[in-house]
Design an enzyme around this catalytic site. Structure first.
Site, PDB file in Angstrom:
ATOM      1  N   GLY A  11       0.823  -1.218   0.000  1.00  0.00           N
ATOM      2  CA  GLY A  11       0.000   0.000   0.000  1.00  0.00           C
ATOM      3  C   GLY A  11       0.851   1.260   0.000  1.00  0.00           C
ATOM      4  CG  ASP A  56      -5.486 -12.542   4.546  1.00  0.00           C
ATOM      5  OD1 ASP A  56      -6.092 -11.899   5.426  1.00  0.00           O
ATOM      6  OD2 ASP A  56      -5.765 -12.492   3.342  1.00  0.00           O
ATOM      7  CG  LEU A  57      -3.936  -8.071   8.746  1.00  0.00           C
ATOM      8  CD1 LEU A  57      -4.681  -6.774   9.009  1.00  0.00           C
ATOM      9  CD2 LEU A  57      -2.940  -8.326   9.868  1.00  0.00           C
ATOM     10  CD  GLN A  81     -12.238  -1.680   2.590  1.00  0.00           C
ATOM     11  OE1 GLN A  81     -11.557  -1.005   1.792  1.00  0.00           O
ATOM     12  NE2 GLN A  81     -13.308  -1.180   3.172  1.00  0.00           N
ATOM     13  CE1 TYR A  93     -11.516  -9.147   3.746  1.00  0.00           C
ATOM     14  CE2 TYR A  93     -11.678  -6.839   3.068  1.00  0.00           C
ATOM     15  CZ  TYR A  93     -10.921  -7.981   3.286  1.00  0.00           C
ATOM     16  OH  TYR A  93      -9.572  -7.958   3.059  1.00  0.00           O
ATOM     17  CB  SER A 123      -8.173   6.124  10.847  1.00  0.00           C
ATOM     18  OG  SER A 123      -8.860   7.062  10.071  1.00  0.00           O
ATOM     19  CD  GLU A 125     -13.241   8.676   7.928  1.00  0.00           C
ATOM     20  OE1 GLU A 125     -14.321   8.077   8.018  1.00  0.00           O
ATOM     21  OE2 GLU A 125     -13.138   9.811   7.449  1.00  0.00           O
ATOM     22  CE1 TYR A 147     -10.150   2.193   7.248  1.00  0.00           C
ATOM     23  CE2 TYR A 147     -10.860   4.347   8.030  1.00  0.00           C
ATOM     24  CZ  TYR A 147      -9.844   3.461   7.709  1.00  0.00           C
ATOM     25  OH  TYR A 147      -8.537   3.845   7.874  1.00  0.00           O
ATOM     26  CE  LYS A 151      -7.830   1.334   9.974  1.00  0.00           C
ATOM     27  NZ  LYS A 151      -6.473   0.786  10.001  1.00  0.00           N
ATOM     28  CG  HIS A 177      -1.074   9.825   5.675  1.00  0.00           C
ATOM     29  ND1 HIS A 177      -1.863   9.576   6.775  1.00  0.00           N
ATOM     30  CD2 HIS A 177      -0.557   8.648   5.303  1.00  0.00           C
ATOM     31  CE1 HIS A 177      -1.818   8.284   7.063  1.00  0.00           C
ATOM     32  NE2 HIS A 177      -1.041   7.697   6.175  1.00  0.00           N
TER      33      HIS A 177
HETATM   34  P1  NAP Z   1      -3.674   1.168   1.349  1.00  0.00           P
HETATM   35  O1  NAP Z   1      -2.819   1.861   0.333  1.00  0.00           O
HETATM   36  O2  NAP Z   1      -5.103   0.902   1.040  1.00  0.00           O
HETATM   37  O3  NAP Z   1      -2.952  -0.219   1.684  1.00  0.00           O
HETATM   38  C1  NAP Z   1      -3.611  -1.230   2.396  1.00  0.00           C
HETATM   39  C2  NAP Z   1      -2.693  -2.426   2.465  1.00  0.00           C
HETATM   40  O4  NAP Z   1      -3.325  -3.453   3.238  1.00  0.00           O
HETATM   41  C3  NAP Z   1      -2.374  -3.075   1.099  1.00  0.00           C
HETATM   42  O5  NAP Z   1      -1.007  -3.450   1.106  1.00  0.00           O
HETATM   43  C4  NAP Z   1      -3.258  -4.315   1.089  1.00  0.00           C
HETATM   44  O6  NAP Z   1      -2.737  -5.360   0.289  1.00  0.00           O
HETATM   45  C5  NAP Z   1      -3.182  -4.704   2.558  1.00  0.00           C
HETATM   46  N1  NAP Z   1      -4.260  -5.601   3.008  1.00  0.00           N
HETATM   47  C6  NAP Z   1      -5.593  -5.382   2.942  1.00  0.00           C
HETATM   48  N2  NAP Z   1      -6.253  -6.394   3.512  1.00  0.00           N
HETATM   49  C7  NAP Z   1      -5.320  -7.284   3.935  1.00  0.00           C
HETATM   50  C8  NAP Z   1      -5.386  -8.529   4.604  1.00  0.00           C
HETATM   51  N3  NAP Z   1      -6.554  -9.079   4.926  1.00  0.00           N
HETATM   52  N4  NAP Z   1      -4.215  -9.163   4.911  1.00  0.00           N
HETATM   53  C9  NAP Z   1      -3.039  -8.611   4.585  1.00  0.00           C
HETATM   54  N5  NAP Z   1      -2.913  -7.443   3.927  1.00  0.00           N
HETATM   55  C10 NAP Z   1      -4.048  -6.787   3.616  1.00  0.00           C
HETATM   56  O7  NAP Z   1      -3.630   1.968   2.733  1.00  0.00           O
HETATM   57  P2  NAP Z   1      -2.657   3.148   3.220  1.00  0.00           P
HETATM   58  O8  NAP Z   1      -3.207   4.440   2.757  1.00  0.00           O
HETATM   59  O9  NAP Z   1      -1.260   2.779   2.938  1.00  0.00           O
HETATM   60  O10 NAP Z   1      -2.927   3.112   4.795  1.00  0.00           O
HETATM   61  C11 NAP Z   1      -2.207   2.235   5.638  1.00  0.00           C
HETATM   62  C12 NAP Z   1      -2.983   2.011   6.920  1.00  0.00           C
HETATM   63  O11 NAP Z   1      -3.195   3.253   7.575  1.00  0.00           O
HETATM   64  C13 NAP Z   1      -4.375   1.405   6.734  1.00  0.00           C
HETATM   65  O12 NAP Z   1      -4.621   0.583   7.852  1.00  0.00           O
HETATM   66  C14 NAP Z   1      -5.294   2.619   6.766  1.00  0.00           C
HETATM   67  O13 NAP Z   1      -6.589   2.227   7.190  1.00  0.00           O
HETATM   68  C15 NAP Z   1      -4.583   3.474   7.787  1.00  0.00           C
HETATM   69  N6  NAP Z   1      -4.756   4.911   7.662  1.00  0.00           N
HETATM   70  C16 NAP Z   1      -4.518   5.519   6.476  1.00  0.00           C
HETATM   71  C17 NAP Z   1      -4.626   6.906   6.377  1.00  0.00           C
HETATM   72  C18 NAP Z   1      -4.363   7.620   5.075  1.00  0.00           C
HETATM   73  O14 NAP Z   1      -4.774   8.773   4.956  1.00  0.00           O
HETATM   74  N7  NAP Z   1      -3.671   6.998   4.128  1.00  0.00           N
HETATM   75  C19 NAP Z   1      -4.986   7.651   7.513  1.00  0.00           C
HETATM   76  C20 NAP Z   1      -5.205   6.990   8.716  1.00  0.00           C
HETATM   77  C21 NAP Z   1      -5.083   5.622   8.786  1.00  0.00           C
HETATM   78  P3  NAP Z   1      -3.154  -5.601  -1.259  1.00  0.00           P
HETATM   79  O15 NAP Z   1      -2.091  -4.926  -2.072  1.00  0.00           O
HETATM   80  O16 NAP Z   1      -3.151  -7.080  -1.390  1.00  0.00           O
HETATM   81  O17 NAP Z   1      -4.519  -4.978  -1.444  1.00  0.00           O
HETATM   82  N1  GDD Z   2     -13.125   8.940  -2.433  1.00  0.00           N
HETATM   83  C1  GDD Z   2     -13.882   9.986  -2.826  1.00  0.00           C
HETATM   84  N2  GDD Z   2     -14.332  10.043  -4.098  1.00  0.00           N
HETATM   85  N3  GDD Z   2     -14.172  10.940  -1.908  1.00  0.00           N
HETATM   86  C2  GDD Z   2     -14.908  11.992  -2.319  1.00  0.00           C
HETATM   87  C3  GDD Z   2     -15.394  12.120  -3.629  1.00  0.00           C
HETATM   88  C4  GDD Z   2     -15.092  11.089  -4.566  1.00  0.00           C
HETATM   89  O1  GDD Z   2     -15.489  11.121  -5.736  1.00  0.00           O
HETATM   90  N4  GDD Z   2     -16.085  13.284  -3.709  1.00  0.00           N
HETATM   91  C5  GDD Z   2     -16.039  13.853  -2.507  1.00  0.00           C
HETATM   92  N5  GDD Z   2     -15.329  13.079  -1.656  1.00  0.00           N
HETATM   93  C6  GDD Z   2     -15.108  13.353  -0.227  1.00  0.00           C
HETATM   94  C7  GDD Z   2     -15.551  12.201   0.685  1.00  0.00           C
HETATM   95  O2  GDD Z   2     -16.977  12.237   0.859  1.00  0.00           O
HETATM   96  C8  GDD Z   2     -14.757  12.548   1.947  1.00  0.00           C
HETATM   97  O3  GDD Z   2     -15.455  13.502   2.700  1.00  0.00           O
HETATM   98  C9  GDD Z   2     -13.473  13.204   1.407  1.00  0.00           C
HETATM   99  O4  GDD Z   2     -13.721  13.483   0.019  1.00  0.00           O
HETATM  100  C10 GDD Z   2     -12.233  12.321   1.526  1.00  0.00           C
HETATM  101  O5  GDD Z   2     -12.512  11.045   0.999  1.00  0.00           O
HETATM  102  P1  GDD Z   2     -11.340   9.950   0.776  1.00  0.00           P
HETATM  103  O6  GDD Z   2     -10.226  10.553   0.000  1.00  0.00           O
HETATM  104  O7  GDD Z   2     -11.983   8.722   0.232  1.00  0.00           O
HETATM  105  O8  GDD Z   2     -10.738   9.722   2.228  1.00  0.00           O
HETATM  106  P2  GDD Z   2     -11.444   9.512   3.655  1.00  0.00           P
HETATM  107  O9  GDD Z   2     -11.253  10.793   4.414  1.00  0.00           O
HETATM  108  O10 GDD Z   2     -12.803   8.970   3.535  1.00  0.00           O
HETATM  109  O11 GDD Z   2     -10.541   8.351   4.287  1.00  0.00           O
HETATM  110  C11 GDD Z   2      -9.103   8.379   4.174  1.00  0.00           C
HETATM  111  O12 GDD Z   2      -8.550   9.022   5.296  1.00  0.00           O
HETATM  112  C12 GDD Z   2      -8.790   8.359   6.548  1.00  0.00           C
HETATM  113  C13 GDD Z   2      -8.138   9.213   7.626  1.00  0.00           C
HETATM  114  O13 GDD Z   2      -9.004  10.228   8.012  1.00  0.00           O
HETATM  115  C14 GDD Z   2      -8.642   6.921   4.035  1.00  0.00           C
HETATM  116  O14 GDD Z   2      -7.263   6.907   3.743  1.00  0.00           O
HETATM  117  C15 GDD Z   2      -8.857   6.167   5.333  1.00  0.00           C
HETATM  118  O15 GDD Z   2      -8.259   4.858   5.229  1.00  0.00           O
HETATM  119  C16 GDD Z   2      -8.193   6.958   6.460  1.00  0.00           C
HETATM  120  O16 GDD Z   2      -8.343   6.312   7.692  1.00  0.00           O
END
Ligand code: NAP
Ligand code: GDD
Length: 324
Positions: A11, A56-57, A81, A93, A123, A125, A147, A151, A177
Site C-alpha cells: 500500500g 493474511d491478517l 480494508q 469484511y 485513523s 476517521e 471502516y 478502526k 495523508h
Molecule cells: P492502502 O494503500 O489501502 O494499503 C492497504 C494495504 O493493506 C495493502 O497493502 C493491502 O494489500 C493490505 N491488506 C488489505 N487487507 C489485507 C489482509 N486481509 N491481509 C493482509 N494485507 C491486507 O492503505 P494506506 O493508505 O497505505 O494506509 C495504511 C494504513 O493506515 C491502513 O490501515 C489505513 O486504514 C490506515 N490509515 C490511512 C490513512 C491515510 O490517509 N492513508 C490515515 C489513517 C489511517 P493488497 O495490495 O493485497 O490490497
Molecule cells: N473517495 C472519494 N471520491 N471521496 C470523495 C469524492 C469522490 O469522488 N467526492 C467527494 N469526496 C469526499 C468524501 O466524501 C470525503 O469527505 C473526502 O472526500 C475524503 O474522501 P477519501 O479521499 O476517500 O478519504 P477519507 O477521508 O474517507 O478516508 C481516508 O482518510 C482516513 C483518515 O481520516 C482513508 O485513507 C482512510 O483509510 C483513512 O483512515
C-alpha cells in the site's frame, strides 16, 4: 541489525515506511496476501531489498509463521480494508480485516514474542462527527462508517493489549495523508489523475461527491517518520499525527486544476451517487503531543503535496501514452 515486519507493504504507507526503515539499516519483511494478480507498483523498486512473506491478517497461523520467519523487533500493522466508501458495501469484511485482524496480530505477538514492539495504524476517521475542534488524543470518538467503527475497535484492542499484557503497543491516530502512490479511489488521487488526463486531452469531466467535506491533508512520506518515532520511545503511547490545517474538497480541486492553468468549474460535476450514507464533515488535528514528545513535524505543505501529485500523474500518463 534491527528487523521489522510490515503488514500492508504494497500500500501507500507500507512502501514509504519500507524505504525509511531500509535507509535506517533495518532488515525489512513485508506480509503479502495472496491475490490473483499481485500489484507491486508501489514497491517494485524495493523488491531486491525486502523479503515478502505470504500471509493474511484474517489467518492467525499465517501471522505466527510470518513472525517465526522474520523474528522482528518491530511490527507495523498497516494492512486494512482502508477505503471508507466500500466499508458500507463490505461491512463485515471490513470488520474482519480492519478490526479482528488487529487482534490476530496482537495475539500472534503475545503467543510468540511479547517483546516485539507494535504499531497500529489508527485513523482520524474515528473522530467522525467530531465532538471537539481541533481533535487531540483525548477527543472522544464518534465513528461514521463501518471502516471507522472497525478502526475504533483496532485502537482499543491495541490499548487493551498494552494494559493487559504490558506489550509495547502504540496507536498512531493519523489524519489523511497522500502522495503520488495514493490509491486511485481516494479523492486526492482521483482529482490529480483526472486533472492530468483533462490537461492532456484524455478526459472531459470529473465526477465527485461532497465538495464541502474538510480534511487535514498531509504527505505520507512525512507521516511514516512518525510511525517509526513512536516505536523508538521509552514508553508506548498513542499520538495524533496531523498538519493542523484543514481544507475542503473544493479547495483541493481548485489548487489541482489551477496548477495546470485550468478553471475547475468547467470540468467538475457533482454526482449524488458519490455522496456517502453518513459523512465526516470536518477533520482537523492538533499534533502538539507528537511535536513535543516525538520531535515530529510535517514538512510538505498542502499546495506542495497537490502539485507533487499532479506532476507525477502527468509524467505517468505521458509515459504510458507516449505523449510529449
Ligand atoms: P492502502 O494503500 O489501502 O494499503 C492497504 C494495504 O493493506 C495493502 O497493502 C493491502 O494489500 C493490505 N491488506 C488489505 N487487507 C489485507 C489482509 N486481509 N491481509 C493482509 N494485507 C491486507 O492503505 P494506506 O493508505 O497505505 O494506509 C495504511 C494504513 O493506515 C491502513 O490501515 C489505513 O486504514 C490506515 N490509515 C490511512 C490513512 C491515510 O490517509 N492513508 C490515515 C489513517 C489511517 P493488497 O495490495 O493485497 O490490497
Ligand atoms: N473517495 C472519494 N471520491 N471521496 C470523495 C469524492 C469522490 O469522488 N467526492 C467527494 N469526496 C469526499 C468524501 O466524501 C470525503 O469527505 C473526502 O472526500 C475524503 O474522501 P477519501 O479521499 O476517500 O478519504 P477519507 O477521508 O474517507 O478516508 C481516508 O482518510 C482516513 C483518515 O481520516 C482513508 O485513507 C482512510 O483509510 C483513512 O483512515
Amino acid at each position: 541489525m534491527k528487523k521489522a515486519l510490515i503488514t500492508g507493504i504494497t500500500g501507500q504507507d507500507g512502501s514509504y515506511l519500507a524505504e525509511l526503515l531500509l535507509s535506517k539499516g533495518y532488515k525489512v519483511f513485508g506480509l503479502k496476501r495472496r491475490t490473483a494478480t499481485p500489484s507491486f507498483e508501489n514497491i517494485s523498486h524495493l523488491l531486491d531489498n525486502i523479503e515478502l512473506i505470504s500471509g493474511d491478517l484474517l489467518d492467525l497461523a499465517s501471522l505466527i509463521e510470518a513472525i517465526r520467519i522474520s523474528q522482528p523487533d518491530e511490527i507495523y500493522n498497516l494492512a486494512a480494508q482502508s477505503f471508507v466508501t466500500d466499508s458500507w458495501s463490505q461491512s463485515a469484511y471490513t470488520g474482519h480485516a480492519s478490526a479482528l485482524g488487529v487482534t490476530n496480530m496482537l495475539e500472534a505477538i503475545r503467543i510468540t514474542n511479547p517483546n516485539i514492539r507494535f504499531y497500529q495504524a489508527s485513523s482520524s476517521e474515528m473522530f467522525g462527527k467530531v465532538l471537539e475542534i481541533p481533535q487531540i488524543e483525548t477527543t472522544p470518538f464518534y465513528p461514521r462508517s463501518p471502516y471507522a467503527v472497525s478502526k475504533v475497535y483496532g485502537h482499543w484492542i491495541t490499548v487493551n493489549y498494552r494494559e493487559s499484557y504490558g506489550l509495547f503497543a502504540c496507536s498512531g491516530i493519523l489524519f489523511n495523508h497522500e502522495s503520488p502512490r495514493r490509491g486511485y479511489d481516494f479523492v486526492t488521487r482521483k482529482v490529480t489523475d483526472a486533472v492530468a488526463k483533462i490537461k492532456l486531452g484524455l478526459q472531459k469531466e470529473l465526477f465527485l461527491g461532497n465538495l464541502d467535506a474538510k480534511r487535514d491533508w498531509g504527505y505520507a512520506g512525512d507521516y511514516v517518520k512518525a510511525m517509526w518515532l513512536m516505536l523508538q520511545q521509552n514508553k508506548p503511547d498513542d499520538f495524533v499525527i496531523a498538519t493542523g490545517e484543514t481544507r475542503s474538497v473544493k479547495e483541493l480541486v481548485e489548487v489541482a486544476f489551477s496548477h495546470v492553468g485550468l478553471d475547475w468549474t468547467k470540468y467538475v460535476v457533482q454526482d449524488p451517487k458519490l455522496m456517502r450514507p453518513a459523512e465526516v464533515d470536518l477533520l482537523l488535528g492538533n499534533p502538539k503531543k507528537a511535536e513535543e514528545k516525538l520531535g515530529w513535524k510535517p514538512e510538505v505543505s498542502f499546495d506542495e503535496l497537490i502539485k507533487m501529485m499532479v506532476e507525477s500523474d502527468l509524467e505517468k500518463i505521458k509515459a504510458k501514452k507516449y505523449i510529449k
